[in-house]
Scaffold this active site. Structure first.
Site, PDB file in Angstrom:
ATOM      1  N   GLU A  28       7.149 -58.601  38.479  1.00 38.72           N
ATOM      2  CA  GLU A  28       7.237 -59.935  39.102  1.00 38.72           C
ATOM      3  C   GLU A  28       8.657 -60.278  39.475  1.00 38.72           C
ATOM      4  OE1 GLU A  28       5.378 -62.742  36.451  1.00 38.72           O
ATOM      5  OE2 GLU A  28       3.527 -61.603  36.395  1.00 38.72           O
ATOM      6  N   GLY A  52      -3.257 -62.342  31.866  1.00 44.52           N
ATOM      7  CA  GLY A  52      -2.464 -62.007  30.682  1.00 44.52           C
ATOM      8  C   GLY A  52      -1.033 -61.654  31.082  1.00 44.52           C
ATOM      9  N   ARG A  53      -0.772 -60.362  31.161  1.00 38.87           N
ATOM     10  CA  ARG A  53       0.525 -59.886  31.639  1.00 38.87           C
ATOM     11  C   ARG A  53       0.269 -58.720  32.603  1.00 38.87           C
ATOM     12  NH1 ARG A  53       2.385 -63.873  30.070  1.00 38.87           N
ATOM     13  NH2 ARG A  53       4.036 -64.276  28.553  1.00 38.87           N
ATOM     14  N   HIS A 111       1.973 -66.269  39.179  1.00 44.86           N
ATOM     15  CA  HIS A 111       2.097 -66.495  37.722  1.00 44.86           C
ATOM     16  C   HIS A 111       2.169 -67.984  37.413  1.00 44.86           C
ATOM     17  CE1 HIS A 111       3.624 -64.564  33.722  1.00 44.86           C
ATOM     18  NE2 HIS A 111       2.849 -65.611  33.497  1.00 44.86           N
ATOM     19  N   LEU A 156     -10.321 -61.755  22.683  1.00 46.39           N
ATOM     20  CA  LEU A 156     -11.018 -63.037  22.518  1.00 46.39           C
ATOM     21  C   LEU A 156     -10.214 -63.957  21.594  1.00 46.39           C
ATOM     22  CD1 LEU A 156     -13.766 -64.047  23.723  1.00 46.39           C
ATOM     23  CD2 LEU A 156     -14.699 -63.768  21.421  1.00 46.39           C
TER      24      LEU A 156
END
Lengths: 324, 324
Positions: free
Chosen positions: A270, A240-241, A288, A161
């Site tokens: 990626e 995120g990742r 992305h 958060l």
């Protein structure tokens, strides 16, 4: 500052830097850029040959700033990142060398939060899937389109958060969703339920949204156990990742119907996306691009310039990354 | 109520009624249904032959309740609609015959609002388009994906601030959007700017979201003039009815680059969609499924039963439509 281009401060740019045209002009009035993109020689050779006096580097998310690269840049004092995450930088090495780092700070937070909500609605309400249904002509021959699942009222667990996660939460409150979260520490001023680990979070929610940073603690934080706990109707949104998720396990869960659906803007390898996901109706995949708007790039460019100006004026960077 | 199936009140069902299995059972314990779906004879013949004593009718959005149909149902006293819009009903004829009508009221409002936001994010942030980019393999060969446009902060004009429009506004406030609206009358308790006509609304906004009902006043309310006023970067989201928009003009504007993009769940000639829109990257098309979630159908089914029970008990319908 100097107006003779040769006297302007030198800035090395390593790809990918998302130049927008209006910025290019502004940038070139303030700095002389040395581009390490589209090289005809190996990047290390270029750095050793051309960049020995370079003090500042502008660099994006997709370039790994390893010890090896840093060794080629002995004069480097400042790295200005066009991304938020630090997962591609050898922070220990940078700290040792006294390099100051500025990142994109909260420039992208609203955009990434908007995108996460978009992915979530898309997966639950089958928007991309409906679009394919229309495009394929199936609707016009009156084929039945499957019922979707309602967003309003869903229980949403946010993993991390921070700036992005807080923007996601703020938006989902307006959809009458019930929000809870996990993070390193409980946040005292936040009105949402806190769970100290992601398995507990998964067991109390219909959806998990991943907005945390990738580091050694969060690598594969979404593993088989978390996905089994989330269950057959569970939805995972990842902005995120890629490596926050054990992607192989996720693919298995989806193939075996043990997960309800996913919306992914990021992947472990990626730009390669697991083949099995491509044709699934309950999966939305984007390249992305959660940060990629003209507006946030404009804000980013302003921040990059301000950070460089601060460095060359011996002032603290505006979005200085603190070493732990 | 009676338990012998033959003594249960008779309800005529005209397509399409989105039965969910758990409801079918509940319904059949309370009512004897007479199905006018999948008929082997023309519907008028079926009505004249089988439905002369039918007092109640359950009917969906896609069936036109014309004078001709009503003439075939001389005993009809109550119509329970599974949709909100009244555009497919001859209201004057119903009023003349003293037929009471119940509609879906606000059952779908949250779902339609969620869907409108989903379409808007999808168009602005290129989610469906990004998904196609990934699916086609273009990302993995490092093709550039175009920059998108930010949602947060955009000026959004809502056409019709009823139950759905209000839910849309509530959500978009959380995205830091600037909301304004047009409707028959200014709403005194609403904090958003009011414009008395849609051209003025278009001239002050980046996006128009159509949530109003279709009637003679709103037919083609989005015409060439409104689209030209909205301009080249303008976005239109339609979750109302197809004929709110002059679809031919919209197609022309999109083909000629005079409109930024559209997200459409409804069309003038459903399920047929203008061919020109199919391949456009700035267009998202869904098969009129903004209301189609398991949750809202469950709520709808409860409302349908309650309305029928009210009618057979001589009580007012729960979601009674008021004649003007």
């Amino acid at each position: 500052m100097a107006t003779n281009p040769e006297e302007l401060p030198l800035v090395l740019i390593l790809k990918p830097f998302p130049f927008i045209p209006s910025f290019q002009e502004k940038f070139s009035k303030k700095f002389k850029s040395l581009k390490g993109t589209d090289l005809s020689i190996p990047v290390n050779d270029f750095l050793k040959k051309e960049c020995q006096s370079v003090k500042t580097l502008v660099c994006g998310a997709k370039f790994a700033l390893t010890k090896d690269i840093l060794d080629c840049l002995p004069s480097l004092g400042c790295i200005v990142l066009t991304c938020v995450g630090l997962d591609n930088i050898d922070l220990d090495e940078c700290k040792k060398r006294g390099i100051v780092i500025g990142n994109a700070d909260t420039v992208y937070s609203e955009d990434v939060a908007d995108f996460a909500i978009g992915l979530l609605i898309d997966v639950l309400r089958r928007i991309s899937s409906g679009h394919r249904f229309v495009r394929s002509g199936l609707w016009s021959i009156n084929t039945e389109f499957p019922l979707a699942s309602k967003l309003s009222g869903k229980r949403i667990g946010i993993v991390g958060l921070g700036s992005i996660g807080s923007e996601v939460a703020k938006r989902l409150v307006a959809f009458n969703c019930i929000i809870s979260y996990t993070s390193r520490n409980k946040k005292p001023s936040v009105p949402f339920s806190y769970y100290s680990n992601v398995v507990d979070l998964a067991s109390h929610n219909d959806v998990l949204i991943l907005t945390c940073e990738l580091n050694t603690q969060t690598f594969h934080i979404i593993d088989k156990d978390v996905m089994s706990t989330l269950g057959k109707k569970g939805i995972i949104i990842n902005v995120g990742r890629g490596a926050l998720v054990d992607e192989k396990e996720m693919v298995q869960c989806l193939v075996q119907g043990e997960l309800g659906g996913v919306g992914l803007d990021v992947f472990e390898n990626e730009p390669h996306v697991p083949e099995e996901l491509i044709e699934m109706g309950n999966v939305v995949l984007t390249p992305h691009n959660a940060v990629e708007t003209l507006e946030s790039y404009t804000d980013l460019h302003e921040l990059v310039i301000s950070n460089l100006e601060a460095f060359f004026s011996n002032k603290p960077l505006l979005s200085l990354v603190k070493y732990e």
